[in-house]
Design a protein around this motif. Structure first.
Motif, PDB file in Angstrom:
ATOM      1  N   LEU A  48       0.842  -1.192   0.000  1.00 18.17           N
ATOM      2  CA  LEU A  48       0.000   0.000   0.000  1.00 18.17           C
ATOM      3  C   LEU A  48       0.880   1.246   0.000  1.00 18.17           C
ATOM      4  O   LEU A  48       0.584   2.224  -0.685  1.00 18.17           O
ATOM      5  N   ARG A  49       1.976   1.222   0.755  1.00 17.80           N
ATOM      6  CA  ARG A  49       2.892   2.370   0.791  1.00 17.80           C
ATOM      7  C   ARG A  49       3.430   2.682  -0.613  1.00 17.80           C
ATOM      8  O   ARG A  49       3.446   3.838  -1.035  1.00 17.80           O
ATOM      9  N   ALA A  50       3.857   1.655  -1.359  1.00 19.34           N
ATOM     10  CA  ALA A  50       4.367   1.860  -2.717  1.00 19.34           C
ATOM     11  C   ALA A  50       3.268   2.422  -3.616  1.00 19.34           C
ATOM     12  O   ALA A  50       3.517   3.327  -4.425  1.00 19.34           O
ATOM     13  N   PHE A  51       2.049   1.900  -3.476  1.00 22.30           N
ATOM     14  CA  PHE A  51       0.923   2.430  -4.245  1.00 22.30           C
ATOM     15  C   PHE A  51       0.698   3.903  -3.936  1.00 22.30           C
ATOM     16  O   PHE A  51       0.585   4.730  -4.841  1.00 22.30           O
ATOM     17  N   GLU A  53       2.677   6.187  -2.615  1.00 23.00           N
ATOM     18  CA  GLU A  53       3.765   7.048  -3.081  1.00 23.00           C
ATOM     19  C   GLU A  53       3.652   7.306  -4.584  1.00 23.00           C
ATOM     20  O   GLU A  53       3.774   8.445  -5.039  1.00 23.00           O
ATOM     21  N   ALA A  54       3.406   6.257  -5.357  1.00 19.54           N
ATOM     22  CA  ALA A  54       3.280   6.410  -6.808  1.00 19.54           C
ATOM     23  C   ALA A  54       2.038   7.226  -7.164  1.00 19.54           C
ATOM     24  O   ALA A  54       2.095   8.130  -8.006  1.00 19.54           O
ATOM     25  N   PHE A  55       0.921   6.927  -6.516  1.00 19.23           N
ATOM     26  CA  PHE A  55      -0.331   7.620  -6.808  1.00 19.23           C
ATOM     27  C   PHE A  55      -0.212   9.101  -6.479  1.00 19.23           C
ATOM     28  O   PHE A  55      -0.639   9.961  -7.252  1.00 19.23           O
ATOM     29  N   PHE A  56       0.390   9.424  -5.330  1.00 24.63           N
ATOM     30  CA  PHE A  56       0.549  10.821  -4.928  1.00 24.63           C
ATOM     31  C   PHE A  56       1.523  11.568  -5.836  1.00 24.63           C
ATOM     32  O   PHE A  56       1.416  12.785  -5.990  1.00 24.63           O
ATOM     33  N   ASP A  57       2.478  10.864  -6.436  1.00 25.20           N
ATOM     34  CA  ASP A  57       3.362  11.510  -7.407  1.00 25.20           C
ATOM     35  C   ASP A  57       2.582  11.947  -8.648  1.00 25.20           C
ATOM     36  O   ASP A  57       2.914  12.949  -9.277  1.00 25.20           O
ATOM     37  N   GLU A  58       1.554  11.171  -8.995  1.00 28.24           N
ATOM     38  CA  GLU A  58       0.770  11.465 -10.194  1.00 28.24           C
ATOM     39  C   GLU A  58      -0.440  12.357  -9.906  1.00 28.24           C
ATOM     40  O   GLU A  58      -0.814  13.192 -10.727  1.00 28.24           O
ATOM     41  N   TYR A  59      -1.068  12.169  -8.754  1.00 31.71           N
ATOM     42  CA  TYR A  59      -2.269  12.928  -8.394  1.00 31.71           C
ATOM     43  C   TYR A  59      -2.012  13.676  -7.089  1.00 31.71           C
ATOM     44  O   TYR A  59      -1.584  13.084  -6.104  1.00 31.71           O
ATOM     45  N   ASP A  60      -2.322  14.943  -7.066  1.00 35.54           N
ATOM     46  CA  ASP A  60      -2.035  15.801  -5.919  1.00 35.54           C
ATOM     47  C   ASP A  60      -3.152  15.691  -4.867  1.00 35.54           C
ATOM     48  O   ASP A  60      -3.924  16.628  -4.666  1.00 35.54           O
ATOM     49  N   VAL A  61      -3.226  14.529  -4.207  1.00 40.45           N
ATOM     50  CA  VAL A  61      -4.281  14.319  -3.205  1.00 40.45           C
ATOM     51  C   VAL A  61      -3.721  13.908  -1.843  1.00 40.45           C
ATOM     52  O   VAL A  61      -4.489  13.612  -0.925  1.00 40.45           O
ATOM     53  N   GLU A  62      -2.405  13.893  -1.692  1.00 44.39           N
ATOM     54  CA  GLU A  62      -1.811  13.447  -0.430  1.00 44.39           C
ATOM     55  C   GLU A  62      -2.303  14.276   0.755  1.00 44.39           C
ATOM     56  O   GLU A  62      -2.645  13.737   1.796  1.00 44.39           O
ATOM     57  N   ASP A  96       1.763   7.632   9.383  1.00 46.50           N
ATOM     58  CA  ASP A  96       1.092   6.682   8.486  1.00 46.50           C
ATOM     59  C   ASP A  96      -0.413   6.695   8.733  1.00 46.50           C
ATOM     60  O   ASP A  96      -1.087   5.702   8.552  1.00 46.50           O
ATOM     61  N   GLN A  97      -0.936   7.821   9.167  1.00 49.56           N
ATOM     62  CA  GLN A  97      -2.358   7.931   9.482  1.00 49.56           C
ATOM     63  C   GLN A  97      -3.060   8.793   8.452  1.00 49.56           C
ATOM     64  O   GLN A  97      -2.448   9.610   7.779  1.00 49.56           O
ATOM     65  N   THR A  98      -4.372   8.616   8.380  1.00 53.99           N
ATOM     66  CA  THR A  98      -5.163   9.478   7.517  1.00 53.99           C
ATOM     67  C   THR A  98      -5.695  10.655   8.327  1.00 53.99           C
ATOM     68  O   THR A  98      -5.723  10.625   9.553  1.00 53.99           O
ATOM     69  N   ARG A  99      -6.111  11.669   7.614  1.00 52.96           N
ATOM     70  CA  ARG A  99      -6.740  12.823   8.252  1.00 52.96           C
ATOM     71  C   ARG A  99      -8.105  12.403   8.791  1.00 52.96           C
ATOM     72  O   ARG A  99      -8.641  11.373   8.389  1.00 52.96           O
ATOM     73  N   PRO A 100      -8.683  13.201   9.701  1.00 55.16           N
ATOM     74  CA  PRO A 100     -10.020  12.868  10.184  1.00 55.16           C
ATOM     75  C   PRO A 100     -10.989  12.721   9.007  1.00 55.16           C
ATOM     76  O   PRO A 100     -10.951  13.529   8.080  1.00 55.16           O
ATOM     77  N   ASN A 111      -7.231   0.085   6.110  1.00 49.43           N
ATOM     78  CA  ASN A 111      -5.852  -0.414   6.048  1.00 49.43           C
ATOM     79  C   ASN A 111      -5.269  -0.723   7.421  1.00 49.43           C
ATOM     80  O   ASN A 111      -4.450  -1.608   7.564  1.00 49.43           O
ATOM     81  N   GLU A 112      -5.698  -0.006   8.465  1.00 49.74           N
ATOM     82  CA  GLU A 112      -5.137  -0.256   9.792  1.00 49.74           C
ATOM     83  C   GLU A 112      -5.582  -1.597  10.373  1.00 49.74           C
ATOM     84  O   GLU A 112      -5.002  -2.082  11.337  1.00 49.74           O
ATOM     85  N   HIS A 113      -6.588  -2.232   9.762  1.00 52.83           N
ATOM     86  CA  HIS A 113      -7.011  -3.558  10.212  1.00 52.83           C
ATOM     87  C   HIS A 113      -6.210  -4.668   9.536  1.00 52.83           C
ATOM     88  O   HIS A 113      -6.365  -5.836   9.869  1.00 52.83           O
ATOM     89  N   ASP A 114      -5.379  -4.298   8.586  1.00 51.69           N
ATOM     90  CA  ASP A 114      -4.451  -5.244   7.977  1.00 51.69           C
ATOM     91  C   ASP A 114      -3.058  -4.896   8.500  1.00 51.69           C
ATOM     92  O   ASP A 114      -2.866  -4.818   9.696  1.00 51.69           O
ATOM     93  N   ASP A 115      -2.124  -4.619   7.619  1.00 47.90           N
ATOM     94  CA  ASP A 115      -0.761  -4.262   8.034  1.00 47.90           C
ATOM     95  C   ASP A 115      -0.468  -2.791   7.774  1.00 47.90           C
ATOM     96  O   ASP A 115       0.665  -2.422   7.454  1.00 47.90           O
ATOM     97  N   GLY A 116      -1.496  -1.939   7.883  1.00 50.24           N
ATOM     98  CA  GLY A 116      -1.295  -0.514   7.658  1.00 50.24           C
ATOM     99  C   GLY A 116      -0.772  -0.251   6.269  1.00 50.24           C
ATOM    100  O   GLY A 116      -1.197  -0.870   5.295  1.00 50.24           O
ATOM    101  N   PHE A 117       0.194   0.654   6.157  1.00 55.82           N
ATOM    102  CA  PHE A 117       0.738   1.012   4.856  1.00 55.82           C
ATOM    103  C   PHE A 117       1.662  -0.075   4.312  1.00 55.82           C
ATOM    104  O   PHE A 117       2.076  -0.006   3.163  1.00 55.82           O
ATOM    105  N   GLU A 118       1.985  -1.072   5.119  1.00 57.30           N
ATOM    106  CA  GLU A 118       2.816  -2.194   4.655  1.00 57.30           C
ATOM    107  C   GLU A 118       1.970  -3.364   4.156  1.00 57.30           C
ATOM    108  O   GLU A 118       2.510  -4.421   3.826  1.00 57.30           O
ATOM    109  N   THR A 119       0.651  -3.208   4.074  1.00 56.61           N
ATOM    110  CA  THR A 119      -0.232  -4.260   3.573  1.00 56.61           C
ATOM    111  C   THR A 119       0.178  -4.636   2.156  1.00 56.61           C
ATOM    112  O   THR A 119       0.380  -3.770   1.302  1.00 56.61           O
ATOM    113  N   GLU A 120       0.324  -5.923   1.915  1.00 55.75           N
ATOM    114  CA  GLU A 120       0.678  -6.437   0.589  1.00 55.75           C
ATOM    115  C   GLU A 120      -0.536  -6.358  -0.335  1.00 55.75           C
ATOM    116  O   GLU A 120      -1.643  -6.703   0.059  1.00 55.75           O
ATOM    117  N   LEU A 121      -0.294  -5.904  -1.554  1.00 56.49           N
ATOM    118  CA  LEU A 121      -1.339  -5.803  -2.562  1.00 56.49           C
ATOM    119  C   LEU A 121      -1.075  -6.798  -3.678  1.00 56.49           C
ATOM    120  O   LEU A 121       0.073  -7.150  -3.949  1.00 56.49           O
TER     121      LEU A 121
END
Length: 137
Positions: A48-51, A53-62, A96-100, A111-121
């Motif tokens: 999820l972290r790799a996704f 990072e790549a998605f935020f590089d392309e779309y300005d939604v971080e 590694d948290q989301t905004r409210p 995602n926090e119910h799996d392995d957070g940002f390290e969840t395998e996709l």
């Protein structure tokens, strides 16, 4: 620490170079910023972290989704938080948290119910980037 050339290091190198294709569903302000409700997205990596990072590089939604500090991840409201919450309460580590009210889901699970940002996709997984137009404060 793994030495270069070990089986574990080679597996990590392979997964870092692997391409994964997921379906991304966007709601609220994320949908507006991305310009689509749903899209297929291919990125290099398997987490999820790799996704993200790549998605935020392309779309300005971080900044819509990710909280850098505990204060940015905390909602303020009328009711005090009880000392003990019912059920299982999991939270991603600071940074590694989301905004409210913003959420990142994998196949319908926060995602926090799996392995957070390290969840395998895997290819075909569904990622939901949820940020509502309105919410009560």
């Amino acid at each position: 620490m793994d030495q270069p050339g070990t089986a574990t290091q080679l597996e990590a190198d392979d997964s870092a170079q692997q391409e994964t294709t997921v379906t991304v569903r966007c709601t609220g302000h994320v949908r507006t910023a991305v310009g689509a409700h749903e899209l297929e997205y291919t990125f290099t990596g398997t987490t999820l972290r790799a996704f993200l990072e790549a998605f935020f590089d392309e779309y300005d939604v971080e900044e819509l989704l990710i909280a850098e500090t505990e204060a940015e991840a905390t909602a303020r409201g009328w009711a005090p938080v009880p000392d003990e919450l019912p059920g299982t309460w999991r939270k991603n580590p600071e940074g590694d948290q989301t905004r409210p009210y913003a959420r990142v889901c994998i196949n319908g699970r926060f995602n926090e119910h799996d392995d957070g940002f390290e969840t395998e996709l895997e290819d075909g997984d569904r990622i939901a980037l949820v940020y509502p137009f309105m919410f009560c404060v």
